[in-house]
Design a protein around this motif. Structure first.
Motif, mmCIF file in Angstrom:
data_model
loop_
_atom_site.group_PDB
_atom_site.id
_atom_site.type_symbol
_atom_site.label_atom_id
_atom_site.label_comp_id
_atom_site.label_asym_id
_atom_site.label_seq_id
_atom_site.Cartn_x
_atom_site.Cartn_y
_atom_site.Cartn_z
ATOM 1 N N SER A 37 0.825 -1.210 0.000
ATOM 2 C CA SER A 37 0.000 0.000 0.000
ATOM 3 C C SER A 37 0.854 1.253 0.000
ATOM 4 N N CYS A 38 1.956 1.211 0.720
ATOM 5 C CA CYS A 38 2.848 2.373 0.777
ATOM 6 C C CYS A 38 3.516 2.610 -0.578
ATOM 7 N N ALA A 39 3.892 1.538 -1.262
ATOM 8 C CA ALA A 39 4.541 1.686 -2.568
ATOM 9 C C ALA A 39 3.573 2.262 -3.602
ATOM 10 N N PHE A 40 2.359 1.718 -3.662
ATOM 11 C CA PHE A 40 1.395 2.221 -4.644
ATOM 12 C C PHE A 40 0.989 3.662 -4.350
ATOM 13 N N ALA A 41 0.751 3.963 -3.080
ATOM 14 C CA ALA A 41 0.380 5.332 -2.730
ATOM 15 C C ALA A 41 1.548 6.287 -2.968
ATOM 16 N N GLY A 42 2.768 5.822 -2.736
ATOM 17 C CA GLY A 42 3.939 6.660 -2.987
ATOM 18 C C GLY A 42 4.124 6.955 -4.461
ATOM 19 N N LEU A 43 3.929 5.932 -5.295
ATOM 20 C CA LEU A 43 4.026 6.156 -6.744
ATOM 21 C C LEU A 43 2.929 7.105 -7.218
ATOM 22 N N PHE A 44 1.730 6.929 -6.695
ATOM 23 C CA PHE A 44 0.626 7.811 -7.063
ATOM 24 C C PHE A 44 0.880 9.236 -6.577
ATOM 25 N N ASN A 45 1.523 9.353 -5.422
ATOM 26 C CA ASN A 45 1.808 10.655 -4.841
ATOM 27 C C ASN A 45 2.871 11.411 -5.639
ATOM 28 N N CYS A 46 3.713 10.688 -6.351
ATOM 29 C CA CYS A 46 4.781 11.333 -7.128
ATOM 30 C C CYS A 46 4.273 11.947 -8.433
ATOM 31 N N ILE A 47 3.033 11.656 -8.813
ATOM 32 C CA ILE A 47 2.480 12.207 -10.052
ATOM 33 C C ILE A 47 1.861 13.565 -9.734
ATOM 34 N N THR A 48 2.692 14.564 -9.608
ATOM 35 C CA THR A 48 2.242 15.911 -9.267
ATOM 36 C C THR A 48 3.359 16.901 -9.560
ATOM 37 N N ILE A 49 3.041 18.172 -9.407
ATOM 38 C CA ILE A 49 4.068 19.206 -9.599
ATOM 39 C C ILE A 49 4.570 19.708 -8.250
ATOM 40 N N ASN A 50 3.822 19.463 -7.191
ATOM 41 C CA ASN A 50 4.188 19.934 -5.862
ATOM 42 C C ASN A 50 5.427 19.169 -5.361
ATOM 43 N N PRO A 51 6.513 19.874 -5.051
ATOM 44 C CA PRO A 51 7.734 19.174 -4.632
ATOM 45 C C PRO A 51 7.591 18.441 -3.297
ATOM 46 N N LEU A 52 6.761 18.940 -2.384
ATOM 47 C CA LEU A 52 6.569 18.249 -1.106
ATOM 48 C C LEU A 52 5.863 16.907 -1.295
ATOM 49 N N ASN A 53 4.911 16.867 -2.229
ATOM 50 C CA ASN A 53 4.254 15.592 -2.531
ATOM 51 C C ASN A 53 5.236 14.602 -3.142
ATOM 52 N N ILE A 54 6.123 15.089 -3.987
ATOM 53 C CA ILE A 54 7.112 14.207 -4.603
ATOM 54 C C ILE A 54 8.061 13.661 -3.540
ATOM 55 N N ILE A 55 8.505 14.510 -2.619
ATOM 56 C CA ILE A 55 9.398 14.060 -1.550
ATOM 57 C C ILE A 55 8.694 13.032 -0.657
ATOM 58 N N ALA A 56 7.437 13.310 -0.331
ATOM 59 C CA ALA A 56 6.672 12.358 0.485
ATOM 60 C C ALA A 56 6.471 11.045 -0.258
ATOM 61 N N GLY A 57 6.225 11.104 -1.556
ATOM 62 C CA GLY A 57 6.056 9.887 -2.344
ATOM 63 C C GLY A 57 7.324 9.064 -2.420
ATOM 64 N N VAL A 58 8.456 9.732 -2.599
ATOM 65 C CA VAL A 58 9.731 9.008 -2.632
ATOM 66 C C VAL A 58 9.996 8.373 -1.273
ATOM 67 N N TRP A 59 9.683 9.105 -0.198
ATOM 68 C CA TRP A 59 9.868 8.556 1.146
ATOM 69 C C TRP A 59 8.987 7.322 1.348
ATOM 70 N N MET A 60 7.760 7.371 0.815
ATOM 71 C CA MET A 60 6.853 6.240 0.959
ATOM 72 C C MET A 60 7.357 5.021 0.195
ATOM 73 N N VAL A 61 7.903 5.237 -0.981
ATOM 74 C CA VAL A 61 8.464 4.113 -1.736
ATOM 75 C C VAL A 61 9.666 3.536 -0.989
ATOM 76 N N MET A 62 10.468 4.418 -0.374
ATOM 77 C CA MET A 62 11.596 3.952 0.423
ATOM 78 C C MET A 62 11.100 3.160 1.643
ATOM 79 N N ASN A 63 10.011 3.619 2.266
ATOM 80 C CA ASN A 63 9.420 2.879 3.388
ATOM 81 C C ASN A 63 8.997 1.484 2.961
ATOM 82 N N ALA A 64 8.387 1.395 1.804
ATOM 83 C CA ALA A 64 7.958 0.090 1.295
ATOM 84 C C ALA A 64 9.154 -0.826 1.095
ATOM 85 N N PHE A 65 10.225 -0.282 0.543
ATOM 86 C CA PHE A 65 11.426 -1.076 0.335
ATOM 87 C C PHE A 65 12.002 -1.555 1.666
ATOM 88 N N VAL A 66 12.041 -0.684 2.664
ATOM 89 C CA VAL A 66 12.579 -1.057 3.980
ATOM 90 C C VAL A 66 11.695 -2.111 4.638
#
Length: 168
Positions: A37-66
């Protein structure tokens, strides 16, 4: 086997006995579902222009990996150190794992409070709570509670410290 190795294996056995096997597997399953769930939501969160959303999405994908690396090293067979990381995480106390997982899940929400980050990090946070609750140990049986109750009743009958005598 040296005395240090025997002490660590004995300590590991006593810690393993504090959590039932089904609870341990429930935490692992929660981590797997939370990672997905964290990986899919993180990837979905990265589809935006807002840099904070992109950072949060990358962090979520990293959480999924961990989460996958710690709880399911078979999902990361292409990484050489996956088994080493997983074995070290297994040696942690349950409250330490719970604090780590909850902390990882809170950071993206603090970076960008959106519905996607809340929804994507809900299951990893719940997994952290489950792992943390594992530190409470096994629930006692009915016979243990009956014995404790009988001891408590016996102590109340002999205990006169609560009785106050006032001179008249």
């Amino acid at each position: 086997m040296t005395s240090e190795e025997q002490a660590t294996t004995t300590k590991a056995k006593t810690e393993d006995e504090s959590i039932t096997w089904w609870y341990r597997w429930m935490c692992k399953g929660g981590a797997l579902v939370g990672g997905v769930s964290c990986a899919f939501a993180g990837l979905f969160n990265c589809i935006t222009i807002n840099p904070l959303n992109i950072i949060a999405g990358v962090w979520m994908v990293m959480n999924a990996f961990v989460l996958f690396l710690c709880e399911a090293p078979f999902c990361c067979q292409f990484i050489e150190f996956a088994d080493v990381v997983s074995s070290r995480v297994e040696k942690l106390r349950p409250w330490q794992k719970g604090a780590f997982y909850c902390g990882m899940a809170v950071v993206p929400v603090l970076i960008s409070l959106t519905f996607t980050t809340l929804l994507g990090n809900a299951i990893p946070f719940a997994t952290g709570v489950l792992c943390g609750l594992g530190s409470l140990g096994k629930k006692g049986g009915a016979t243990t509670y009956n014995q404790l109750d009988q001891q408590k009743q016996g102590n109340e009958e002999t205990d006169t410290s609560d009785v106050f005598f006032f001179p008249s």
